[in-house]
Design an enzyme around this catalytic site. Structure first.
Site, PDB file in Angstrom:
ATOM      1  N   VAL A  92       6.230   5.451   8.347  1.00 54.83           N
ATOM      2  CA  VAL A  92       4.949   5.796   8.965  1.00 54.83           C
ATOM      3  C   VAL A  92       5.098   6.970   9.937  1.00 54.83           C
ATOM      4  O   VAL A  92       4.364   7.954   9.873  1.00 54.83           O
ATOM      5  CB  VAL A  92       4.362   4.555   9.689  1.00 54.83           C
ATOM      6  CG1 VAL A  92       3.231   4.942  10.635  1.00 54.83           C
ATOM      7  CG2 VAL A  92       3.861   3.559   8.654  1.00 54.83           C
ATOM      8  N   GLU A 105      -2.262   2.449  10.935  1.00 57.49           N
ATOM      9  CA  GLU A 105      -1.949   3.328   9.801  1.00 57.49           C
ATOM     10  C   GLU A 105      -2.297   2.599   8.505  1.00 57.49           C
ATOM     11  O   GLU A 105      -1.933   1.454   8.319  1.00 57.49           O
ATOM     12  CB  GLU A 105      -0.453   3.675   9.834  1.00 57.49           C
ATOM     13  CG  GLU A 105      -0.001   4.565   8.712  1.00 57.49           C
ATOM     14  CD  GLU A 105      -0.786   5.854   8.673  1.00 57.49           C
ATOM     15  OE1 GLU A 105      -0.638   6.656   9.592  1.00 57.49           O
ATOM     16  OE2 GLU A 105      -1.568   6.044   7.709  1.00 57.49           O
ATOM     17  N   PHE A 106      -2.983   3.312   7.604  1.00 56.91           N
ATOM     18  CA  PHE A 106      -3.374   2.693   6.334  1.00 56.91           C
ATOM     19  C   PHE A 106      -2.660   3.326   5.143  1.00 56.91           C
ATOM     20  O   PHE A 106      -3.024   3.065   4.007  1.00 56.91           O
ATOM     21  CB  PHE A 106      -4.890   2.814   6.127  1.00 56.91           C
ATOM     22  CG  PHE A 106      -5.694   2.091   7.160  1.00 56.91           C
ATOM     23  CD1 PHE A 106      -5.916   0.722   7.065  1.00 56.91           C
ATOM     24  CD2 PHE A 106      -6.233   2.770   8.250  1.00 56.91           C
ATOM     25  CE1 PHE A 106      -6.650   0.039   8.019  1.00 56.91           C
ATOM     26  CE2 PHE A 106      -6.966   2.098   9.217  1.00 56.91           C
ATOM     27  CZ  PHE A 106      -7.178   0.734   9.101  1.00 56.91           C
ATOM     28  N   LEU A 107      -1.694   4.214   5.402  1.00 61.26           N
ATOM     29  CA  LEU A 107      -1.130   4.979   4.280  1.00 61.26           C
ATOM     30  C   LEU A 107      -0.514   4.079   3.211  1.00 61.26           C
ATOM     31  O   LEU A 107      -0.049   2.968   3.487  1.00 61.26           O
ATOM     32  CB  LEU A 107      -0.079   5.976   4.766  1.00 61.26           C
ATOM     33  CG  LEU A 107       1.235   5.497   5.363  1.00 61.26           C
ATOM     34  CD1 LEU A 107       2.243   5.072   4.300  1.00 61.26           C
ATOM     35  CD2 LEU A 107       1.842   6.610   6.183  1.00 61.26           C
ATOM     36  N   ASN A 158      -5.598  -5.132   4.690  1.00 60.61           N
ATOM     37  CA  ASN A 158      -4.385  -5.401   3.899  1.00 60.61           C
ATOM     38  C   ASN A 158      -4.463  -6.740   3.179  1.00 60.61           C
ATOM     39  O   ASN A 158      -4.037  -6.872   2.041  1.00 60.61           O
ATOM     40  CB  ASN A 158      -3.156  -5.382   4.810  1.00 60.61           C
ATOM     41  CG  ASN A 158      -2.338  -4.138   4.582  1.00 60.61           C
ATOM     42  OD1 ASN A 158      -2.832  -3.178   3.988  1.00 60.61           O
ATOM     43  ND2 ASN A 158      -1.108  -4.131   5.037  1.00 60.61           N
ATOM     44  N   TYR A 201      -5.217  -5.471 -11.811  1.00 60.81           N
ATOM     45  CA  TYR A 201      -4.174  -5.435 -12.835  1.00 60.81           C
ATOM     46  C   TYR A 201      -3.304  -6.664 -12.633  1.00 60.81           C
ATOM     47  O   TYR A 201      -3.332  -7.275 -11.559  1.00 60.81           O
ATOM     48  CB  TYR A 201      -3.335  -4.150 -12.731  1.00 60.81           C
ATOM     49  CG  TYR A 201      -2.808  -3.875 -11.348  1.00 60.81           C
ATOM     50  CD1 TYR A 201      -3.459  -2.981 -10.505  1.00 60.81           C
ATOM     51  CD2 TYR A 201      -1.686  -4.533 -10.861  1.00 60.81           C
ATOM     52  CE1 TYR A 201      -2.997  -2.750  -9.220  1.00 60.81           C
ATOM     53  CE2 TYR A 201      -1.216  -4.298  -9.588  1.00 60.81           C
ATOM     54  CZ  TYR A 201      -1.878  -3.404  -8.775  1.00 60.81           C
ATOM     55  OH  TYR A 201      -1.421  -3.189  -7.491  1.00 60.81           O
ATOM     56  N   CYS A 218       4.668  -4.260   3.823  1.00 62.05           N
ATOM     57  CA  CYS A 218       3.467  -4.652   4.573  1.00 62.05           C
ATOM     58  C   CYS A 218       2.781  -5.913   4.092  1.00 62.05           C
ATOM     59  O   CYS A 218       2.486  -6.797   4.893  1.00 62.05           O
ATOM     60  CB  CYS A 218       2.474  -3.500   4.559  1.00 62.05           C
ATOM     61  SG  CYS A 218       3.101  -2.105   5.500  1.00 62.05           S
ATOM     62  N   LYS A 237       4.414  -9.377   4.938  1.00 59.84           N
ATOM     63  CA  LYS A 237       4.554  -9.626   6.374  1.00 59.84           C
ATOM     64  C   LYS A 237       3.196  -9.707   7.053  1.00 59.84           C
ATOM     65  O   LYS A 237       2.994 -10.523   7.938  1.00 59.84           O
ATOM     66  CB  LYS A 237       5.445  -8.546   6.976  1.00 59.84           C
ATOM     67  CG  LYS A 237       4.841  -7.642   7.993  1.00 59.84           C
ATOM     68  CD  LYS A 237       5.845  -6.674   8.539  1.00 59.84           C
ATOM     69  CE  LYS A 237       5.279  -5.274   8.678  1.00 59.84           C
ATOM     70  NZ  LYS A 237       4.041  -5.169   9.427  1.00 59.84           N
ATOM     71  N   ARG A 245      11.895  -2.790   0.246  1.00 61.90           N
ATOM     72  CA  ARG A 245      11.542  -3.904   1.119  1.00 61.90           C
ATOM     73  C   ARG A 245      10.577  -4.864   0.422  1.00 61.90           C
ATOM     74  O   ARG A 245       9.534  -4.455  -0.070  1.00 61.90           O
ATOM     75  CB  ARG A 245      10.953  -3.375   2.431  1.00 61.90           C
ATOM     76  CG  ARG A 245      12.019  -2.703   3.290  1.00 61.90           C
ATOM     77  CD  ARG A 245      11.447  -2.138   4.557  1.00 61.90           C
ATOM     78  NE  ARG A 245      10.558  -1.009   4.312  1.00 61.90           N
ATOM     79  CZ  ARG A 245       9.930  -0.343   5.280  1.00 61.90           C
ATOM     80  NH1 ARG A 245      10.074  -0.720   6.530  1.00 61.90           N
ATOM     81  NH2 ARG A 245       9.166   0.681   4.980  1.00 61.90           N
TER      82      ARG A 245
END
Ligand SMILES: NC(=O)c1ccc[n+]([C@@H]2O[C@H](COP(=O)([O-])OP(=O)(O)OC[C@H]3O[C@@H](n4cnc5c(N)ncnc54)[C@H](O)[C@@H]3O)[C@@H](O)[C@H]2O)c1
Length: 465
Positions: free
Chosen positions: A11, A158-160, A219, A264, A273, A276, A341
């Site tokens: 990030v 952050e939404f990336l 998320n 899908y 992300c 967690k 991860r």
């Protein structure tokens, strides 16, 4: 503006590189000296060993030592800083709660330095990390403990999406700023000037607690889409004959009220992300005595997806993994990244080893090195010594008895031919991403094909759908 970005991982690094493009003086700070030395070198290969994102090393090289500076020591540069961004890792603890130790260590360090500054102009401390609701208040408390003067706290989550970090930072869907005072909103409006009145990008100003919640709700809703398709769509395709999964997807998502994103079926969503953040939200709500049935179901379905194809191979294809050699194609949690991860492949490989395979022949276009450090092999007797790493899908497949596709790398779409020219039936192809389109020719040549969202296909017509 003078900006310090604290934490330069997936990030912090793209964020620092992109805001430097607006001509701000940006210091990217990390305690990891090797990482900072690699970034400071400006060499693509060294940068990509840490964060491999399209366009990132070019963006860094463009502004290096002009608007973008890397450092492991900020003690002499806090004077005159307008904004600190906290981009620290916030991993899950075993009970699902968020480990704030990295974050708090950095916050205390910054507070100590700010407490001694001479220039007392307004400074805003902004959380970009995903942190539990109420953490901006905690940050305020840390600053007050150290007697920092004239500061504000803000949440700017952050939404990336990894694999699209640079483009996503240049053209986000929205910028969400949660702050307490007009003065702090103004400082962040100056930084994000190009987004404030943008015709497409939503610039939302709200409370810090709302901004923190937006990140968690967004998320978890995304993961819910994925789990819905895996928990319902995949189960349908695996149960009833003659269902075409791709048509089902198109037919359902043609309704503009229904999201195409996440529609899908797969072997589960990984990455740093989703898992967690859902565990953290479950923990936060449970602590308050609230029901979390829906979130728990979403989480369970996603975890189940990561290995259930191995059980299907045993029960539906009568495949025994004991002493078999299995090629695992794709190790990263998704294509275009070397990040492993919470990747489904981690669970797949470890489950295969637990099932007694003689060998896992692993291949990923980017993540082989990352995998080696995950499956560190301290001595030759360790179970991980059964993992070998290969430079191509073909090389990994050679000599194997089955293969498992775990990541949606585009190059796996053409695997049918590679398989047919490299190994001979009996051979089982487990497709956790429905990557192989021309499975008919595979099955026609005697291979068995077991896809997520579909029944086992083999040349006996009576058993295929
Ligand atoms: N990875 C993603 O796609 C993504 C997307 C949105 C939000 N987030 C959130 O952003 C945050 C950061 O995630 P990430 O993936 O960049 O983590 P990361 O582990 O890649 O990077 C964290 C960095 O912080 C550094 N660091 C640790 N302690 C420090 C300290 N005291 N001072 C300075 N630097 C320190 C580490 O060395 C590391 O380089 C997390 O809260 C995550 O949930 C991540």
């Amino acid at each position: 503006m003078k900006i310090i970005v604290v934490g330069t991982g997936f990030v912090g690094l793209p964020h620092a590189a992109v805001i430097a493009e607006y001509g701000h003086e940006v210091y990217a700070y990390d305690i990891d000296e090797a990482r900072i030395a690699a970034y400071q070198s400006g060499e693509a290969a060294r940068i990509e060993a840490y964060v491999n994102e399209p366009g990132l090393s070019a963006a860094i090289a463009e502004n290096l030592n002009r608007y973008l500076f890397f450092t492991t020591d900020i003690s002499d540069i806090v004077e005159g800083t307008d904004i600190f961004f906290f981009c620290l890792n916030t991993p899950p603890k075993l009970d699902g709660s968020t480990d704030l130790s990295f974050y708090l260590k950095a916050a205390h360090h910054v507070a100590e330095l700010l407490a001694n500054r001479e220039d007392l102009t307004r400074v805003v401390l902004v959380n970009k990390s995903t942190v539990p609701i109420g953490t901006a208040r905690l940050l305020e408390q840390v600053m007050n403990e150290h007697n920092v003067k004239n500061f504000g706290v803000a949440s700017n989550p952050e939404f990336l999406a990894q694999g699209n970090a640079v483009d996503g930072s240049r053209k986000p869907d929205r910028v969400t700023v949660g702050a307490d005072t007009e003065e702090d909103f103004q400082i962040l409006r100056r930084l994000y000037a190009q987004f404030v009145n943008h015709v497409r990008i939503r610039y939302l100003e709200t409370t810090p607690e709302t901004a923190e919640s937006i990140k968690y709700v967004a998320n978890n809703l995304l993961l819910s889409y994925i789990s819905f398709w895996n928990g319902v769509g995949a189960r349908l395709g695996e149960t009833f004959p003659n269902i075409r999964m791709e048509d089902l997807k198109i037919g359902v998502t043609s309704d503009t009220r229904i999201s195409t994103w996440g529609s899908y079926v797969s072997n589960g969503a990984g990455g740093s992300c989703f898992g967690k953040d859902i565990q953290s939200l479950i923990y936060q709500l449970n602590q308050a005595g609230r029901s979390t049935d829906l979130l728990q179901a979403v989480y369970n379905i996603n975890e189940h997806q990561k290995t259930y194809l191995i059980d299907r191979a045993v029960h539906e294809a009568n495949f025994s993994f004991n002493q078999k050699s299995v090629a695992v194609l794709g190790l990263a949690f998704k294509k275009r990244t070397n990040d492993m991860r919470d990747s489904a492949a981690l669970k797949v490989v470890e489950t295969l080893l637990a099932r007694g395979v003689s060998e896992v022949r692993a291949y990923d276009p980017l993540a082989n090195d990352a995998a080696r450090s995950y499956w560190f092999n301290p001595d030759n007797n360790h179970l991980f010594s059964r993992i070998s790493y290969h430079n191509s899908a073909k090389e990994a497949i050679a000599g194997s008895d089955a293969l498992y596709i775990s990541t949606d790398w585009e190059e796996f779409r053409g695997l049918s031919r590679t398989i047919q020219t490299t190994v001979k039936p009996p051979y089982l192809v487990i497709d956790g991403r429905r990557m192989i389109r021309d499975f008919d020719s595979l099955v026609g040549s005697g291979f068995e094909y077991l896809p997520v969202g579909g029944s086992l296909l083999k040349s006996n017509a009576a058993e295929t759908k």
